[in-house]
Scaffold this active site. Structure first.
Site, PDB file in Angstrom:
ATOM      1  N   ARG A 145      37.563  20.551 101.888  1.00  0.00           N
ATOM      2  CA  ARG A 145      36.481  20.262 102.838  1.00  0.00           C
ATOM      3  C   ARG A 145      35.217  19.782 102.134  1.00  0.00           C
ATOM      4  O   ARG A 145      34.695  20.447 101.235  1.00  0.00           O
ATOM      5  CB  ARG A 145      36.157  21.496 103.681  1.00  0.00           C
ATOM      6  N   CYS A 168      21.822  35.496  96.381  1.00  0.00           N
ATOM      7  CA  CYS A 168      22.428  34.206  96.008  1.00  0.00           C
ATOM      8  C   CYS A 168      21.313  33.177  95.793  1.00  0.00           C
ATOM      9  O   CYS A 168      20.560  32.883  96.738  1.00  0.00           O
ATOM     10  CB  CYS A 168      23.374  33.736  97.098  1.00  0.00           C
ATOM     11  N   CYS A 206      33.751  27.767 113.776  1.00  0.00           N
ATOM     12  CA  CYS A 206      33.443  28.672 112.665  1.00  0.00           C
ATOM     13  C   CYS A 206      32.112  29.372 112.953  1.00  0.00           C
ATOM     14  O   CYS A 206      31.147  28.721 113.349  1.00  0.00           O
ATOM     15  CB  CYS A 206      33.319  27.887 111.366  1.00  0.00           C
ATOM     16  N   CYS A 210      19.270  38.135 104.702  1.00  0.00           N
ATOM     17  CA  CYS A 210      20.423  38.684 103.971  1.00  0.00           C
ATOM     18  C   CYS A 210      19.953  39.393 102.693  1.00  0.00           C
ATOM     19  O   CYS A 210      19.159  38.844 101.929  1.00  0.00           O
ATOM     20  CB  CYS A 210      21.385  37.561 103.626  1.00  0.00           C
ATOM     21  N   CYS A 264      20.719  30.103  98.220  1.00  0.00           N
ATOM     22  CA  CYS A 264      20.792  30.286  99.674  1.00  0.00           C
ATOM     23  C   CYS A 264      19.413  30.479 100.303  1.00  0.00           C
ATOM     24  O   CYS A 264      18.613  31.307  99.856  1.00  0.00           O
ATOM     25  CB  CYS A 264      21.679  31.487  99.990  1.00  0.00           C
ATOM     26  N   CYS A 317      37.206  30.877 112.956  1.00  0.00           N
ATOM     27  CA  CYS A 317      36.913  31.197 111.557  1.00  0.00           C
ATOM     28  C   CYS A 317      35.591  31.963 111.552  1.00  0.00           C
ATOM     29  O   CYS A 317      34.692  31.629 112.327  1.00  0.00           O
ATOM     30  CB  CYS A 317      36.782  29.912 110.741  1.00  0.00           C
TER      31      CYS A 317
HETATM   32  S1  SF4 Z   1      25.136  32.962 100.653  1.00  0.00           S
HETATM   33 FE1  SF4 Z   1      23.237  33.563 101.729  1.00  0.00          FE
HETATM   34  S2  SF4 Z   1      23.955  34.551 103.612  1.00  0.00           S
HETATM   35 FE2  SF4 Z   1      25.714  34.470 102.211  1.00  0.00          FE
HETATM   36  S3  SF4 Z   1      25.700  36.411 101.101  1.00  0.00           S
HETATM   37 FE3  SF4 Z   1      24.497  34.974  99.840  1.00  0.00          FE
HETATM   38  S4  SF4 Z   1      22.355  35.238 100.522  1.00  0.00           S
HETATM   39 FE4  SF4 Z   1      23.669  36.164 102.092  1.00  0.00          FE
END
Ligand code: SF4
Length: 330
Positions: free
Chosen positions: A269, A66, A106, A62, A69, A137
């Site tokens: 949740r 984040c 999901c 991705c 993540c 979802c």
């Molecule tokens: S949480 Fe992870 S998968 Fe989702 S947008 Fe951020 S980096 Fe990408």
């Protein structure tokens, strides 16, 4: 005590002030849990917990940064990226999850936003899962208004898009998009007529005031999210996990309780981080108003210590899976 007086009808309201939310967080623990229980029992059977299954249909790679993540290309976590799963393979997993008792399926893809050709495949997945008689979802990143409409036409029931943390702390967690970007996607989802699943993560080094800010942001959306996932940071080998102090489980329980009081008709949740929690902490979370958990489809279909532990905990606490019709329509 400056917390708002006990609200006896526990009707959902979107005019919470930040001071009101802050005052709930500092209530004595027994008073906070009592109020959360009252709100919970007004709208739900307190002994039922909704169970969803989650499948990663496209893992890793991705471009977003984040810091919590493992799927971000910016975080060196050793995770191997995969391509979008084949539609038939996803439907086979959904069938297995249904046979094992799941009511909602999901599907998550690690994208900043979906490309139109990817959305075609996701729409076929949504249609196929709906045809099995399950709720659907997806979480695909940012959406445009037309993309949200396409997903609605395919029969999508819920879209997950988290606010993650407070507006003020957001830039310390993610720099490749803004809080406003998130709010715009939530707006597109809501206007398309899709139910919203939106929550955040606790334990990323945020302050107590940031936790207030997260719950305030969620509870003052024009409509409360139908599902509010509250995650405890896991993020193995991520920058957030490397720098954040250990989360006090009682602070996590307080956050669940305040979410329950502020959004009384939403499904709250207990999400990521549950595997690391003791049975006692999970029991306190259910007492504080959590009434939904994730089961991975693999956990449902293969003998698995985590699934066995969940079944044992449900048995010890006298909890039962919530039937499909138990979802709030707040
Ligand atoms: S949480 Fe992870 S998968 Fe989702 S947008 Fe951020 S980096 Fe990408």
């Amino acid at each position: 005590m400056n917390a708002p007086a006990r609200d006896l009808d526990h009707a959902p309201r979107s005019d919470w002030t930040r001071a009101e939310i802050a005052a709930l967080f500092v209530l004595p623990f027994p008073e906070l849990l009592f109020r959360a229980q009252c709100a919970h029992r007004t709208h739900f059977d307190p002994n039922q917990v909704q169970i969803s299954t989650l499948l990663s249909i496209k893992t890793g790679g991705c471009p977003e940064d984040c810091s919590y993540c493992t799927q971000s290309v910016h975080n060196d976590t050793g995770l191997k990226a995969t391509r979008l799963m084949d539609v038939e393979a996803v439907l086979a997993d959904a069938r297995a999850a249904k046979e094992a008792g799941a009511s909602r399926f999901c599907m998550g893809a690690a994208w900043r936003s979906p490309k139109d050709r990817d959305l075609d495949a996701v729409c076929r997945m949504v249609e196929g899962v709906k045809a099995l008689g399950m709720e659907t979802c997806v979480t695909l990143g940012m959406l445009t208004a037309p993309q949200a409409s396409r997903l609605k036409q395919a029969g999508l029931d819920y879209y997950n898009h988290n606010l993650d943390t407070s507006p003020e702390y957001y830039r310390h967690v993610i720099t490749t998009r803004s809080y406003q970007d998130r709010l715009e996607t939530l707006d597109h989802v809501r206007h398309a007529g899709i139910a919203v699943c939106c929550g955040g993560i606790i334990g990323m080094g945020e302050s107590a005031d940031d936790r207030v800010g997260l719950i305030h942001a969620l509870a003052t959306l024009p409509m409360h999210p139908e599902s509010v996932p509250i995650n405890a940071l896991v993020g193995d080998n991520t920058p957030a996990a490397a720098s954040a102090p250990k989360l006090d489980p009682l602070d996590f329980v307080r956050t669940i309780a305040v979410a329950r009081i502020a959004m009384p008709r939403s499904m709250v949740r207990l999400s990521a981080g549950r595997e690391q929690m003791s049975e006692e902490t999970q029991a306190l979370c259910f007492l504080a108003g959590a009434n939904s958990i994730f089961y991975g489809p693999k956990l449902l279909t293969t003998p698995n210590p985590v699934a066995d532990a969940d079944r044992a905990l449900f048995g010890k606490l006298g909890l039962a899976p919530m039937p499909l019709t138990g979802e709030s329509d707040a």
